[in-house]
Design an enzyme around this catalytic site. Structure first.
Site, PDB file in Angstrom:
ATOM      1  CB  VAL A 279      -0.896   0.052   1.257  1.00  0.00           C
ATOM      2  CG1 VAL A 279      -1.786   1.291   1.227  1.00  0.00           C
ATOM      3  CG2 VAL A 279      -1.739  -1.204   1.376  1.00  0.00           C
TER       4      VAL A 279
ATOM      5  N   GLY B 264       6.312   3.100  -8.548  1.00  0.00           N
ATOM      6  CA  GLY B 264       7.633   3.322  -9.144  1.00  0.00           C
ATOM      7  C   GLY B 264       8.649   2.368  -8.557  1.00  0.00           C
TER       8      GLY B 264
ATOM      9  CE  LYS C  60      -1.737   0.094  -4.266  1.00  0.00           C
ATOM     10  NZ  LYS C  60      -1.443   1.078  -5.315  1.00  0.00           N
TER      11      LYS C  60
END
Ligand code: HSE
Length: 408
Positions: A127, A297, A200
């Protein structure tokens, strides 16, 4: 020396190898001994890499290797990730994962299995990418009863919405750029249709409220139906549109929802742009706390994974045991019963007549005339069930869009 294995050499898995290499010195100091990647599982081979000799396509090379004490799972998806995680935990190895699909679906079971085998099952990266949120929620905020959580939980959609609003980029171009930058899921439908944010919020709600919230119990809407007209109306109301995951505890159970919502510009979440995520936690002792950072990322996510590896390495034999229980089906309440104000757009050339009918039906309603040939209104808080009931009594009033206004 601690030997680990990494399952999957995609964006996150390769980031884990990179962070362990570039920060090798400080990680060794923190753990008290070097942490070394012994094996990497991937169907592809990477002959150009300096660690090409570590690759295997056979999970047995990992699960049967008694030197490997920590398995990092960054493959994504439920299978075979679930089978591998279960096998590794059963073999007495700690498992660290960034896989929200796995944790959201099987977290209760894998946490119990880890506890039974006296090893760690850690998932900080599942998360918020690089944002510390799992550990703060179960450790630093442990003294609180968490009342609610609301967050921008998907970096890809937040990146897309930001560029669509600020640069007039098309949906397709914004998605292509997010994919190119390594933010999106392998199948980006999970991002744009809200499933990633749903997984999440399930993990956060399970942790915060102590019982498993399963993804199929959560009403989930994505951003695919949003239009420039919705964005303009939001702007006129002093709001921005964000994909929000929200969970709230009540005496009867938990409300949990993912949907694009209008966020007032005076809310801290309205200024969260690009790939950044933010998670607002409301505790009964601490009040409101916000966690902010890069939600996707390679290196930000690897940062969270490697922190879990360090934790698992430092606590071998005495693992940190976070846990939550399996839940009864009625733990999650029907989200159509939760009250929101709604922004509703109707196509009409007869604004006054329609607005009179709406006032009759809804009572308290605010007209926001922001678009030609449309009547745009904001309701006072009411449940979606009640909204549908009142709209069905007005067959001439078919909304072209209907968005919740976030109450954070
Ligand atoms: N696709 C996910 C996102 C990656 O965009 O947030 C991080 O979970």
């Amino acid at each position: 020396m601690i030997s680990i294995a990494v399952l999957g050499h995609g964006v996150v898995g390769s980031g884990v190898a990179e962070v362990l290499t570039i920060n090798q010195g400080s990680i060794t100091e923190k753990v008290g001994q070097p942490v070394v990647v012994k094996r990497i599982l991937d169907l592809r081979s990477f002959p150009q890499l300096p660690y090409a000799d570590k690759f295997t396509t056979n999970f047995d090379d990992i699960v049967n290797d008694t030197e490997i004490s920590i398995v990092v799972e960054t493959m994504g998806g439920l299978h075979p990730a679930y089978d591998y995680a279960k096998a590794a935990l059963s073999a007495g190895k700690s498992v660290v994962t960034s896989n929200k699909e796995l944790v959201a679906a099987k977290g209760d079971e894998l946490l119990a299995l880890a506890q039974a085998n006296n090893v760690s099952f850690l998932f900080e990266a599942s998360v918020g990418g690089g944002i510390p949120i799992i550990r703060p929620l179960w450790q630093c905020l442990a003294a609180n009863e968490v009342e609610g959580i609301a967050g921008i939980l998907n970096g890809t959609t937040n990146f897309m919405l930001t560029h669509m609003v600020q640069d007039g980029m098309s949906f397709e171009d914004a998605l292509a750029l997010a994919q190119q930058l390594g933010y999106a899921e392998r199948n980006p439908a999970a991002d744009v249709e809200g499933m990633d944010a749903c997984r999440k919020i399930c993990i956060l709600a399970s942790l915060a409220f102590g019982k498993h919230v399963y993804p199929d119990q959560v009403h989930t809407e994505g951003i695919t139906h949003l239009t420039a007209a919705d964005v303009r109306c939001a702007e006129q109301l002093g709001c921005v549109i964000k994909l929000i995951g929200k969970a709230r505890r009540t005496e009867d159970g938990v409300y949990c929802l993912v949907a694009p919502m209008l966020v007032p510009k005076d809310s801290i979440l309205s200024g969260v742009n690009d790939v950044f995520n933010a998670i607002l936690v409301q505790g009964n002792a601490v009040g409101d706390v916000v966690f902010y950072g890069k939600g996707a990322g390679k290196l930000p996510t690897a940062s969270a994974v490697v922190a879990d590896v360090i934790d698992a390495a430092k606590h071998q034999g005495a693992p940190h045991c976070l846990s939550w229980e399996p839940a009864a089906p009625n733990h999650v309440l029907n989200s159509t019963d939760e009250a929101f104000s709604f922004l509703i757009r109707f196509e009409t050339t007869e604004r006054e007549a329609l607005s009179a009918r709406l006032v009759e039906s809804f009572g308290d309603i605010t007209v926001v005339n922001c678009l030609e040939n449309e009547l745009v209104v904001v309701t006072s808080p009411l449940s979606e069930k009640e909204l549908s009931r009142r709209l069905s009594a007005l067959p001439e009033a078919a909304p072209i869009s209907c968005l919740r206004i976030a109450s954070l």
